[in-house]
Design an enzyme around this catalytic site. Sequence first.
Site, short mmCIF file in Angstrom:
data_model
loop_
_atom_site.label_atom_id
_atom_site.label_comp_id
_atom_site.label_asym_id
_atom_site.label_seq_id
_atom_site.Cartn_x
_atom_site.Cartn_y
_atom_site.Cartn_z
CD GLU A 55 -1.13 -2.39 1.94
OE1 GLU A 55 -1.28 -3.49 1.34
OE2 GLU A 55 -0.44 -2.25 2.95
NE ARG A 246 12.06 -15.66 4.72
CZ ARG A 246 11.81 -16.47 3.68
NH1 ARG A 246 10.68 -17.17 3.68
NH2 ARG A 246 12.64 -16.56 2.68
#
Length: 390
Positions: A55, A246
């Site tokens: 977004e 991650r």
Amino acid sequence: MTYLFTSESVSEGHPDKICDQISDSLLDEALRQDPTSRVAVECFTTTGLVIVGGEVSTKGWLDVQKITRNTLREIGYTKSDYGIAADDCSVLSTIHEQSSDIAMGVNKSSGLHKGLGAGDQGIMFGHACTQTDVLMPLPIHLSHKLVKRLSDVRKSNHLTYLRPDSKSQVTVEYEGRTPKRIHTVLISTQHDPDVSHAQIEKDIKEHVLPSVLPEHLVDDNLIVYVNPTGRFVIGGPHGDAGLTGRKIIVDTYGGWCPHGGGAFSGKDSTKVDRSAAYMSRYIAKNMVSAGISNELLIQLSYAIGVSEPISIYVDTFGDTTYSNESIIGAIRKIFDLTPEGIIQTLSLQQPIFKQVSAYGHFGRDDLNLPWEQLNKVEDIKSCLKKKVVL
């Protein structure tokens, strides 16, 4: 009590770190064109492919193709032999506008609460200690330095057979919370197929380790592993898929202290996952530098749409003459912990984030980062001298 503690780091060519750098490159470009941009961008990569999604609300325009390919090129992915190459990989983009429900809670003029609210709920931790000059835990600090050194000797063509993907791991022997010696060093580095393991091991021990490991912490019992499988040719996105966010423990303190769970990269600073973690580090570093304790951990918690933190927690590990109440009172008095206050204090609308998307967000003595400044030390000393309490 004597024990071993280990932290790891990964290089800019690691597939997860590729994604972090692409996400933060897009964030930086949005902020460069429009400092009020709202960005939450994720990235995925595998053999010959990069997918960018998320977004973005900005007055600027992002050339996703150009930014992604430039990032891959800067890292060193320029040959198809590496499994992904800047000029001929596929780049897909699925970016859309920020949720109006989130925007309502964050914008100053809307939502149930006044002021610029937190962009999400969450808990964030900051830490500082006297184990190193940069007030970071020793294992993660050395792990970052090792993979950064690998990148430097690769990009300078000093060791021409090295490829972009690499990992490091450092085990330190502690007595209490004080490092006594480096116990084990592990280096795994991607390489061209025609170089021998013996040559790689020799070069790592000659050209990488001596420039990073402090001599007074190295003895004849140091254990060194270099590419312990014997071969590391297939790496990067061709060896493992990569994702933004991650490697959060690599990004922070290497597991020496808690992590709130939120990732940093690809998020603008209305997301307290990022900005409050930076503020927490800023507070902890200034507190330790002010002599409050030799080690300090702080936790901040936030609710989406609410400006002030819900809670502040401090741990000095029994190494202070001040009460927790007086320390927290000083924090509340000296530091503006609202998202707007954090952004203004640390100048977080600048395009400064790609540079920390590899080799750690904290303790970077090679960068001039606003959350690493020690400009609140005297304020802390003065405030605690007056015994400010909640």
